[in-house]
Structures are given as structure tokens and as C-alpha cells.
Design a protein around this motif. Structure first.
Motif, PDB file in Angstrom:
ATOM      1  N   LEU A 138       0.859  -1.185   0.000  1.00  0.00           N
ATOM      2  CA  LEU A 138       0.000   0.000   0.000  1.00  0.00           C
ATOM      3  C   LEU A 138       0.892   1.231   0.000  1.00  0.00           C
ATOM      4  N   ASP A 142      -2.685   5.015  -2.216  1.00  0.00           N
ATOM      5  CA  ASP A 142      -3.647   3.904  -2.110  1.00  0.00           C
ATOM      6  C   ASP A 142      -4.538   4.073  -0.888  1.00  0.00           C
ATOM      7  N   ASN A 145      -7.368   6.411  -1.445  1.00  0.00           N
ATOM      8  CA  ASN A 145      -8.217   6.162  -2.614  1.00  0.00           C
ATOM      9  C   ASN A 145      -9.060   4.923  -2.319  1.00  0.00           C
ATOM     10  N   SER A 147     -11.404   3.136  -3.863  1.00  0.00           N
ATOM     11  CA  SER A 147     -11.518   2.007  -4.798  1.00  0.00           C
ATOM     12  C   SER A 147     -10.218   1.210  -4.867  1.00  0.00           C
ATOM     13  N   ARG A 148      -9.065   1.885  -4.796  1.00  0.00           N
ATOM     14  CA  ARG A 148      -7.783   1.159  -4.830  1.00  0.00           C
ATOM     15  C   ARG A 148      -7.592   0.328  -3.573  1.00  0.00           C
ATOM     16  N   ILE A 149      -7.858   0.931  -2.416  1.00  0.00           N
ATOM     17  CA  ILE A 149      -7.635   0.170  -1.181  1.00  0.00           C
ATOM     18  C   ILE A 149      -8.597  -1.003  -1.102  1.00  0.00           C
ATOM     19  N   GLU A 150      -9.829  -0.821  -1.560  1.00  0.00           N
ATOM     20  CA  GLU A 150     -10.773  -1.939  -1.558  1.00  0.00           C
ATOM     21  C   GLU A 150     -10.282  -3.057  -2.472  1.00  0.00           C
ATOM     22  N   THR A 151      -9.787  -2.723  -3.652  1.00  0.00           N
ATOM     23  CA  THR A 151      -9.273  -3.737  -4.580  1.00  0.00           C
ATOM     24  C   THR A 151      -8.109  -4.500  -3.954  1.00  0.00           C
ATOM     25  N   ILE A 152      -7.174  -3.780  -3.360  1.00  0.00           N
ATOM     26  CA  ILE A 152      -6.000  -4.419  -2.753  1.00  0.00           C
ATOM     27  C   ILE A 152      -6.415  -5.296  -1.574  1.00  0.00           C
TER      28      ILE A 152
END
Length: 181
Positions: A138, A142, A145, A147-152
Motif C-alpha cells: 500500500l 492507495d 483512494n 476504490s484502490r484500497i478496496e481492490t488491494i
């Protein structure tokens, strides 16, 4: 100190807080503190590591991803092959799930800006991977953001063999935004 932080022994710990609460029966706020203490993780080394730990481990209803059994700044044992890459027998990881061999690293803008630190981080990730660890990273961007943290973190949950019912996670998106503010 480097990057505005100084290393020193922790001021307190989860164990010490529990001991204090055991002696503080009847004092206003102790009941809520006992509820909150279950979400504390010892050994964070920076405010951003604390935020990362909160996003990862708090229950969905509090804005986190409900991923438990993590260790902050725990040691990963490196294989003989990996030891030749780093010249170390172990590697400290920001967050580690030792049993599943999964690691989450936070790369801050301050620490990871220079070329030598960047190269060292890449060697660490290679050594961890060579030792069988799956490494997630991270960055500051990230963490801010959604949407990025949720994806990761959905990918992290999958690597830990945890269900990731995205519909349940959507329900608490507002709480997550509150944590990230």
C-alpha cells in the motif's frame, strides 16, 4: 530522527491497558474501553501503520475489512536462497500473517522516495517472494483512494482464504471513508 520519527520503546501496550482496566472497574468509560481494546494491535511504528492496521483489521461495521490474526512488524523467516539476496536471515514486515505467508507493506512517500531505499524495498519483496510469501503493498495514495484500497484488500482477503462478499462491504463504505479522512 529520520523522517520525523524516533525509535523508542512503546509508551504502553495492549497488555498494560488491560491491566489498568482491570483495576479501573466502575470508572466512566471503562466499559467502552474494554470493547475497543480488542481492536488494538501492538508494535506499530508510525501513524500510517496504525491507519493501515485499522483499515485491515477493524470489523466491517467500523469501516475496516475484518481481517484478523495479523502481526504488526513481525518477522518473516527467509529461505537460504533469499538470504543471499538480502544478507539477512529474517525480514521485518509491516503486517504479516505468518501461517498463510502473506505480507502487507506500507510504502510511505517520505521513506520510499530515494533510489537506494526503493532498490532495497524491491530486494526485500523479491526475497520474501523467493521464500514463498505473497506480498501486497500500500502507498499513501492507495490509502487515500477508496476504490484502490478496496481492490488491494479484497485481494488480500482472497489470499488469506477469507470470504469477500462485496455486497456486505458496500453497506459500510461510509464508515470506511470516515476512517480514511
Amino acid at each position: 530522527g529520520t523522517f520525523g520519527f524516533y525509535y523508542h520503546n512503546p509508551v504502553t501496550s495492549k497488555r498494560k491497558l488491560k491491566e489498568f482496566m482491570d483495576q479501573a472497574d466502575g470508572i466512566r468509560g471503562v466499559k467502552k474501553a474494554r470493547c475497543a481494546i480488542q481492536y488494538i494491535n501492538d508494535h506499530a511504528r508510525s501513524p500510517m501503520e496504525i491507519l493501515q492496521a485499522m483499515l485491515v483489521s477493524l470489523p466491517l461495521a467500523y469501516g475496516g475489512f475484518g481481517i484478523k490474526d495479523m502481526e504488526l512488524n513481525g518477522e518473516a523467516k527467509l529461505s537460504d536462497q533469499s538470504q543471499t539476496i538480502l544478507q539477512w536471515k529474517t525480514c521485518h514486515c509491516d503486517v504479516i500473517w505468518k501461517k498463510q505467508k502473506v505480507v502487507l507493506e506500507y510504502d510511505s512517500d517520505q521513506v520510499h522516495r530515494n533510489a537506494s531505499q526503493y532498490a532495497q524495498d524491491k530486494r526485500r519483496i523479491t526475497a520474501l517472494g523467493t521464500s514463498g510469501y505473497q506480498v501486497f503493498t500500500l502507498t499513501t495514495a492507495d490509502i487515500h483512494n477508496l476504490s484502490r484500497i478496496e481492490t488491494i484488500l479484497f485481494s488480500l482477503r482472497k489470499s488469506l482464504h477469507l470470504r469477500a462478499d462485496k455486497h456486505r462491504f458496500v453497506q459500510f463504505k461510509g464508515k470506511r471513508l470516515g476512517l480514511m479522512a
